[in-house]
Write an enzyme that holds these catalytic residues in place. Structure first.
Site, PDB file in Angstrom:
ATOM      1  N   GLU A 255       0.820  -1.216   0.000  1.00 14.15           N
ATOM      2  CA  GLU A 255       0.000   0.000   0.000  1.00 14.15           C
ATOM      3  C   GLU A 255       0.855   1.268   0.000  1.00 14.15           C
ATOM      4  OE1 GLU A 255      -0.831  -2.739   1.684  1.00 14.15           O
ATOM      5  OE2 GLU A 255      -2.925  -3.110   1.177  1.00 14.15           O
ATOM      6  N   ASP A 304     -22.159   0.163  12.423  1.00  9.11           N
ATOM      7  CA  ASP A 304     -21.239  -0.045  11.299  1.00  9.11           C
ATOM      8  C   ASP A 304     -21.662   0.684  10.026  1.00  9.11           C
ATOM      9  OD1 ASP A 304     -18.960  -1.237  10.040  1.00  9.11           O
ATOM     10  OD2 ASP A 304     -19.182  -2.906  11.439  1.00  9.11           O
TER      11      ASP A 304
END
Ligand SMILES: Cc1cc2nc3c(=O)[nH]c(=O)nc-3n(C[C@H](O)[C@H](O)[C@H](O)COP(=O)(O)O)c2cc1C
Ligand SMILES: [Mn+2]
Length: 504
Positions: A255, A304
């Protein structure tokens, strides 16, 4: 052009009138959520609702969503909280240093066209080589702003961080924008993923990497070897680095190289003080620690990004060994919940950036929309250039095999002339063009950990809908009707007349 750090990005947001400093004293428990949630749901012309506006003013020009918020007076804390920094198309583009997110996609596309070997994954893995080693690869530096202050050993504590309690039913307070750095035991390769962390006490948190994700894959290696896993968690830094931690990159794609590609400058990394990890030198705050291969603890529940509470479940535990930070750090956070929320714009960036890569594997794809209400893994709307029978089914099956697209519960495929970004057209074409028994296909496979509708965790069914017009060879013997369109000469004549009609 890359940001030197989060403060640099905040200055830019402020210059562009995209940030509001909240000076009223607020609690980190629920109050920041309530203000941020209202802000994230602001639409032009719609007021912020009762109560908001007391401590700050919302500038008028936010297209469909309110500004980034910097809470400077969090009750009981010196460290300010930054939230909603990514929460609009414009700010997301600014975070990646572009005017439009499609620009990043175009940069990827042109790289793929200059040298074009192999499959989707191979192409993606080629990116670092294509961008050139010097510009994209992380660089090691000796000293770093994120280590200006070091609290190691007994001094290490999470207590100074204004970690939010987001929703009333949450199992506690959660770090919501952490970049979690792990290394493969077998290859030494790095992974960085954004996995929320449930704070249990001053020195322990949960580690909520889903089984499908890079951190969990590394953890399985440590479990098998029964070895303690050293981990670093970074908060803040150039926003392109934070975005990279959320991007659905293939296994073993670092990443930090992707972040280097995005910001067009390598990421400076510094060695951690107590663990064998490197973190971005420009981060605000770094947590160093380890996860024990056998330990589990209840994590959650947590309000969430599905818009529901995800249930409590057992996850590994992170033990803090050191905290390092800048002299005057900022604590970056987000809240998730019923869409639209800030994370929708991180997801939209992914939709735009990864589309060219998906197209390189499925060239018939014209466009793709993952509507924010579909929370990214529930609904994908795709348009294709169809040439042969059952091509829509091929696209559906292929998408279920591509990286994190495997989680997509419903995929609907349209013809190339359908604008999949236009929900009015989508619903019209969908209803009109399908014979449900013929055009709906079901499959089974892995589903997102957060899917609560599947009969059991982790696996469930998926639905593909072929909403393209049926062509010869697809068992549809009737003629397909034409779209209704006015003749061009009449349109031209009325165009000339329109201004005189006084209609508008
Ligand atoms: C705000 C936010 C919170 C997230 N929280 C989690 C999480 O708790 N667990 C998880 O597995 N993925 C979470 N994700 C998604 C991952 O970050 C994403 O799937 C990423 O691609 C994972 O990287 P990896 O493939 O290297 O594991 C979150 C994403 C965002 C934007
Ligand atoms: Mn990864």
């Amino acid at each position: 052009m890359a940001y030197t750090d989060l403060g640099d990005f905040i200055s830019r947001l402020e210059r562009e009138n995209e940030l509001v400093r909240v000076r009223e004293r607020v609690s980190r428990d629920l109050e920041i959520t309530e203000i941020a949630d209202r802000t994230m749901k602001l639409t032009p012309g719609v007021g912020a609702g009762p109560g908001v506006g007391a401590g700050f003013e919302i500038p008028p020009q936010h297209q469909g969503n309110g500004p980034a918020l910097l809470f400077e007076n969090v009750d009981g804390f010196e460290i300010p909280v930054l939230i909603n920094a990514y929460g609009s198309q414009r700010r997301m583009a600014m975070a990646l240093g572009v005017d439009s997110l499609d620009e990043v996609g175009e940069r990827i596309e042109s790289l793929l066209h200059t040298q074009s070997p192999g499959t989707f994954i191979e192409k993606l893995m080629m990116l670092p080589k294509l961008v050139g080693l010097s510009s994209a690869f992380p660089k090691i530096v000796k000293s770093a702003p994120c280590q200006e202050i070091v609290h190691a050993g007994d001094d290490a504590s999470l207590d100074a961080l204004p970690v939010l309690k987001c929703w009333p039913g949450d199992g506690g307070r959660f770090l919501t924008l952490p970049m979690v750095f792990t290394k493969s035991l077998e290859t030494g390769k790095r992974n960085v993923g954004m996995y929320r962390m449930h704070v249990y006490d001053s020195r322990t948190t949960g580690m909520h990497w889903h089984v499908h994700k890079g951190g969990a894959r590394h953890y399985a290696e440590y479990e098998a070897a029964n070895q303690r896993m050293e981990i670093a968690v970074a908060l803040g830094g150039d926003p392109a680095i934070t975005y990279a931690a959320t991007a659905p990159l293939p296994e073993d794609f670092d990443e930090m190289i992707f972040a280097g590609f995005l910001r067009q400058a390598s990421v400076d990394m510094v060695q951690c003080k107590t663990v064998d990890q490197q973190v971005p030198a420009d981060a605000e705050i770094v947590l160093e620690g380890f996860v024990d291969p056998r330990e589990r603890r209840i994590e959650g529940p947590f309000g969430d990004h599905t818009g529901y509470y995800s249930p409590a479940d057992e996850y590994p535990v992170f033990h803090l060994t050191c905290v390092t930070h800048r002299k005057d750090p900022i604590y970056p956070a987000t809240i998730v919940g019923r869409p639209p929320m800030e994370d929708c714009y991180l997801g939209k960036a992914t939709e735009r950036i990864f589309l060219p890569l998906i197209k390189s594997q499925l060239p018939e794809i014209v466009d793709m929309n993952l509507p924010v209400e579909g929370i990214f893994h529930n609904l994908a709307l795709v348009s294709i250039r169809k040439r042969y029978p059952m091509q829509a089914r091929k696209v559906i099956s292929a998408l279920w095999g591509l990286g994190q697209m495997m989680f997509t519960k419903i995929i609907v495929v349209f013809d190339e002339d359908v604008d999949v970004q236009d929900m009015s057209e989508v619903i019209w074409r969908l209803g009109s063009n399908i014979d449900p028994r013929r055009d709906v296909t079901f499959s089974d496979g892995p589903v997102d950990v957060l899917d609560h509708a599947a009969p059991q965790p982790l696996y469930g069914s998926k639905m593909g809908i072929d909403a393209t017009r049926k062509i010869a060879g697809e068992g549809h013997d009737r003629p397909w009707p034409e779209d209704i369109r006015m003749s061009a000469d009449v349109v031209a004549r009325i165009d000339r007349l329109w201004g005189k009609l006084g209609i508008g």
